[in-house]
Design a protein around this motif. Structure first.
Motif, PDB file in Angstrom:
ATOM      1  N   UNK A 142     -16.316  -3.114  -9.091  1.00 26.24           N
ATOM      2  CA  UNK A 142     -16.597  -2.260  -9.068  1.00 26.24           C
ATOM      3  C   UNK A 142     -14.616  -0.893  -8.995  1.00 26.24           C
ATOM      4  N   UNK A 143     -14.189  -2.014  -8.957  1.00 27.49           N
ATOM      5  CA  UNK A 143     -12.448  -1.686  -8.193  1.00 27.49           C
ATOM      6  C   UNK A 143     -11.728  -0.652  -8.907  1.00 27.49           C
ATOM      7  N   UNK A 144     -12.000  -0.876 -10.847  1.00 31.69           N
ATOM      8  CA  UNK A 144     -11.027  -0.621 -11.495  1.00 31.69           C
ATOM      9  C   UNK A 144     -12.042   0.160 -12.384  1.00 31.69           C
ATOM     10  N   UNK A 145     -11.558   1.265 -14.116  1.00 28.35           N
ATOM     11  CA  UNK A 145     -11.963   2.165 -14.802  1.00 28.35           C
ATOM     12  C   UNK A 145     -11.880   3.416 -14.107  1.00 28.35           C
ATOM     13  N   UNK A 146     -11.906   4.301 -14.956  1.00 21.19           N
ATOM     14  CA  UNK A 146     -12.156   6.175 -14.611  1.00 21.19           C
ATOM     15  C   UNK A 146     -11.019   6.715 -13.884  1.00 21.19           C
ATOM     16  N   UNK A 147     -11.218   6.144 -13.093  1.00 16.96           N
ATOM     17  CA  UNK A 147      -9.903   6.409 -11.988  1.00 16.96           C
ATOM     18  C   UNK A 147      -8.504   5.651 -12.525  1.00 16.96           C
ATOM     19  N   UNK A 148      -7.194   6.671 -11.944  1.00 19.61           N
ATOM     20  CA  UNK A 148      -5.939   6.818 -13.001  1.00 19.61           C
ATOM     21  C   UNK A 148      -5.328   5.334 -12.079  1.00 19.61           C
ATOM     22  N   UNK A 149      -5.712   4.797 -10.816  1.00 14.57           N
ATOM     23  CA  UNK A 149      -4.759   3.194  -9.803  1.00 14.57           C
ATOM     24  C   UNK A 149      -5.820   2.864 -10.140  1.00 14.57           C
ATOM     25  N   UNK A 150      -6.766   1.938 -10.688  1.00 16.20           N
ATOM     26  CA  UNK A 150      -7.027   0.530 -11.078  1.00 16.20           C
ATOM     27  C   UNK A 150      -6.410  -0.810 -10.585  1.00 16.20           C
ATOM     28  N   UNK A 155      -9.254  12.663  -0.720  1.00 17.26           N
ATOM     29  CA  UNK A 155      -8.708  12.502  -0.759  1.00 17.26           C
ATOM     30  C   UNK A 155      -7.983  13.691  -1.859  1.00 17.26           C
ATOM     31  N   UNK A 156      -7.403  14.951  -0.314  1.00 16.59           N
ATOM     32  CA  UNK A 156      -7.196  15.799  -2.463  1.00 16.59           C
ATOM     33  C   UNK A 156      -5.372  16.956  -1.759  1.00 16.59           C
ATOM     34  N   UNK A 157      -4.688  17.220  -1.943  1.00 13.38           N
ATOM     35  CA  UNK A 157      -4.772  16.938  -3.557  1.00 13.38           C
ATOM     36  C   UNK A 157      -4.836  15.690  -4.241  1.00 13.38           C
ATOM     37  N   UNK A 158      -4.933  15.156  -5.239  1.00 14.92           N
ATOM     38  CA  UNK A 158      -4.277  13.917  -6.055  1.00 14.92           C
ATOM     39  C   UNK A 158      -3.754  14.679  -7.051  1.00 14.92           C
ATOM     40  N   UNK A 159      -2.756  13.766  -6.666  1.00 12.34           N
ATOM     41  CA  UNK A 159      -1.427  13.490  -7.936  1.00 12.34           C
ATOM     42  C   UNK A 159      -1.871  13.377  -9.106  1.00 12.34           C
ATOM     43  N   UNK A 160      -0.773  14.077  -9.486  1.00  9.33           N
ATOM     44  CA  UNK A 160      -1.405  14.838 -11.573  1.00  9.33           C
ATOM     45  C   UNK A 160      -1.091  13.359 -11.975  1.00  9.33           C
ATOM     46  N   UNK A 161      -2.234  13.367 -12.841  1.00 16.59           N
ATOM     47  CA  UNK A 161      -2.258  12.283 -13.928  1.00 16.59           C
ATOM     48  C   UNK A 161      -3.233  12.357 -15.413  1.00 16.59           C
ATOM     49  N   UNK A 162      -2.425  12.122 -16.163  1.00 18.61           N
ATOM     50  CA  UNK A 162      -3.401  12.192 -17.101  1.00 18.61           C
ATOM     51  C   UNK A 162      -4.544  10.708 -17.013  1.00 18.61           C
ATOM     52  N   UNK A 163      -6.120  10.864 -17.771  1.00 20.10           N
ATOM     53  CA  UNK A 163      -6.709  10.053 -17.881  1.00 20.10           C
ATOM     54  C   UNK A 163      -6.567   9.290 -19.209  1.00 20.10           C
ATOM     55  N   UNK A 164      -7.074   7.768 -18.933  1.00 24.03           N
ATOM     56  CA  UNK A 164      -6.865   6.556 -19.772  1.00 24.03           C
ATOM     57  C   UNK A 164      -7.921   6.494 -20.792  1.00 24.03           C
ATOM     58  N   UNK A 165      -8.892   7.121 -20.078  1.00 24.95           N
ATOM     59  CA  UNK A 165      -9.513   7.704 -21.570  1.00 24.95           C
ATOM     60  C   UNK A 165     -10.942   8.940 -21.489  1.00 24.95           C
ATOM     61  N   UNK A 195       0.871  -0.927   0.302  1.00 24.20           N
ATOM     62  CA  UNK A 195       0.085   0.191  -0.198  1.00 24.20           C
ATOM     63  C   UNK A 195       0.986   1.112  -0.005  1.00 24.20           C
ATOM     64  N   UNK A 196       2.283   1.120   0.704  1.00 19.21           N
ATOM     65  CA  UNK A 196       2.425   2.472   0.812  1.00 19.21           C
ATOM     66  C   UNK A 196       3.404   2.475  -0.231  1.00 19.21           C
ATOM     67  N   UNK A 197       4.056   1.986  -1.032  1.00 17.23           N
ATOM     68  CA  UNK A 197       4.584   1.346  -2.155  1.00 17.23           C
ATOM     69  C   UNK A 197       3.727   2.360  -4.095  1.00 17.23           C
ATOM     70  N   UNK A 198       2.505   1.623  -3.325  1.00 18.72           N
ATOM     71  CA  UNK A 198       1.353   2.299  -4.741  1.00 18.72           C
ATOM     72  C   UNK A 198       1.243   3.924  -4.456  1.00 18.72           C
ATOM     73  N   UNK A 199       1.291   3.816  -3.028  1.00 20.99           N
ATOM     74  CA  UNK A 199       0.710   5.652  -2.658  1.00 20.99           C
ATOM     75  C   UNK A 199       2.058   6.447  -2.931  1.00 20.99           C
ATOM     76  N   UNK A 200       3.402   5.704  -2.742  1.00 19.28           N
ATOM     77  CA  UNK A 200       4.397   6.599  -3.294  1.00 19.28           C
ATOM     78  C   UNK A 200       4.478   6.809  -4.426  1.00 19.28           C
ATOM     79  N   UNK A 201       4.710   5.763  -4.692  1.00 23.40           N
ATOM     80  CA  UNK A 201       5.121   5.502  -6.942  1.00 23.40           C
ATOM     81  C   UNK A 201       3.868   6.419  -6.653  1.00 23.40           C
ATOM     82  N   UNK A 202       2.938   6.919  -6.967  1.00 27.85           N
ATOM     83  CA  UNK A 202       1.649   7.639  -7.729  1.00 27.85           C
ATOM     84  C   UNK A 202       1.771   9.207  -7.164  1.00 27.85           C
TER      85      UNK A 202
END
Length: 459
Positions: A166-174, A430-440, A76-83
């Protein structure tokens, strides 16, 4: 973000009974057809946590194949940090493909052995000191999921979790979201239950971003990673019964499938039982029918006995009495308060908890309450209630602005002795979210699932 609270000590003391996975997963995947109150508690407001320690990366699979609390929390920490610190394309440097393979295979083997409807009761450890947390759609909003896990308390001996799809889609870290929940499932297979959502399908993930997300993050191995995720989706159970009186499913209730014996050619051995798709009168299905449904089908055609999974994943409640085809979505059912009463009464239930509808979908549904608090009480009938819970705040991630939904997310806590009186907990994004481009292409993509191109789903 993760809060500063420590995980419950009970969680750390739990041993894992998960065996190490086999050295190869090809045979496995090829064999798969492919005293409480009901009042609302104070809303939680996530506060950004202070700078975190660098996680232990790259993540490696334990030598004995047994996950620990330390392994899961480091993931969890690794995913949070890498994002926040790495480009999405660098995810393989955090979670190598070989570790992904071991995790998803181990989780898939557990999931495929579970029945279509999992029972969470005294036989599975539910007791007088237990709590059950029911979570709705999370849609790849990793940081909100990490907050939710901390806010509700990590899964433990006395804290069960039911995730409603509905764990995936729309959000950038599915991918990170789904793998986080799979890790908890592997670590605590009898305390964490992951149900299927309609977005755990090939069609939806190809339209709403998950496929492109995986291909972007894992590049040359992307197709392999995506295929393994689809195989894991096939194993997700469809529903749960909690404490004997609470039914949860992503979309909702389901129809009965009429069966008629085919004409007998030469004796009983050649006699076949086939579904009758021409039946015009809809009636509620039974638990026996749900348990027999073929959940491995990812996409339409929804016909014959495949209608039941389609109903469970795609149906919506209505204020209009009766049971009818869901013409707005082109799949599943619409059901009224009378059907909720009949379903509760037939199965001796007191509560239905479903998800499936965010603020965008509810905005278009006349007579139905909005999703600004992350939950709605849709039907109150003599035998109990029907509730919709949605756990992705400020949704959809790339579409939500100050002028739009700004919805809260929510989860539900069920407490002893009967686990049938919901306690609602709403929380902010949770704000702010890391900046990332959408995948759709969210500007051209439809807001809700009500206008899906079902013809292309069947091709």
């Amino acid at each position: 973000m993760l809060s500063e609270s420590e995980p419950p000590a009970a969680a750390a003391s739990l041993p894992s009974a998960t065996p190490p996975p086999p050295s190869s997963d090809e045979d496995f995947f090829s064999s798969v057809s492919v005293a409480s109150t009901s009042s609302t508690s104070s809303p939680s407001t996530p506060i950004p946590s202070p700078p975190q320690l660098h996680p232990e990366i790259p993540i490696s699979w334990p030598e004995d194949g047994t996950l620990t609390l330390a392994w899961v929390t480091n993931l969890m920490l690794a995913f949070d940090w890498s994002s926040k610190n790495l480009a999405p394309t660098e995810l393989p440097s955090v979670l190598p493909v070989v570790v992904f393979d071991r995790l998803i295979l181990t989780a898939s083997k557990i999931l495929h052995k579970e029945p279509n409807c999992v029972h969470i009761d005294g036989g599975s450890g539910l007791g007088n000191n237990s709590r059950v947390v029911v979570v709705g759609d999370v849609h790849g909003q990793l940081h909100d999921v990490l907050f939710l896990l901390r806010d509700a308390g990590f899964p433990s001996d006395d804290r069960f979790f039911v995730f409603n799809g509905d764990y995936v889609d729309r959000g950038a870290w599915g991918l990170e979201t789904f793998l986080t929940l799979l890790a908890w499932k592997v670590f605590m297979p009898n305390r964490v239950f992951l149900l299927r959502g309609n977005h755990e399908s090939k069609y939806c993930t190809s339209v709403y971003g998950f496929e492109k997300e995986v291909l972007a993050k894992y590049a040359d191995s992307g197709k392999h990673v995506y295929r393994k995720c689809l195989g894991c989706f096939e194993g997700l159970p469809l529903a749960s019964i909690i404490g004997d009186h609470v039914y949860t499913a992503h979309g909702g209730i389901f129809r009965s499938i009429a069966v008629t014996p085919a004409k007998r050619a030469k004796g009983k051995k050649n006699r076949k039982i086939v579904s009758n798709p021409d039946v015009t009168t809809l009636s509620l299905g039974s638990m026996e029918e749900l348990l027999k449904a073929r959940r491995s089908v990812l996409d339409p055609p929804w016909e014959g006995t495949n209608l039941i999974p389609g109903d469970v994943l795609w149906s919506d409640p209505s204020m209009k009495p009766g049971l009818s085809p869901n013409k707005e979505r082109g799949i599943g059912l619409l059901w009224g308060p009378d059907c909720t009463e009949d379903f509760l009464k037939m199965l001796n239930l007191k509560l239905i908890i479903r998800s499936h509808e965010g603020p965008d979908a509810r905005e278009k549904r006349e007579g139905m309450e909005g999703m600004d608090q992350g939950y709605t009480i849709d039907h109150e009938v003599q035998s109990g209630k029907l509730i919709t819970v949605f756990s992705a705040p400020d949704y959809p991630q790339f579409q939500a602005t100050k002028d739009r939904y700004r919805n809260k997310g929510a989860y539900i806590i069920l407490e002893p002795p009967n686990f049938d009186i919901p306690v609602y907990r709403s929380f902010e994004a949770v704000m702010p979210r890391p900046k990332v481009n959408p995948y759709y292409d969210f500007e051209d993509c439809i807001d809700s699932d009500e206008e899906l191109d079902l013809a292309s789903m069947a091709t």
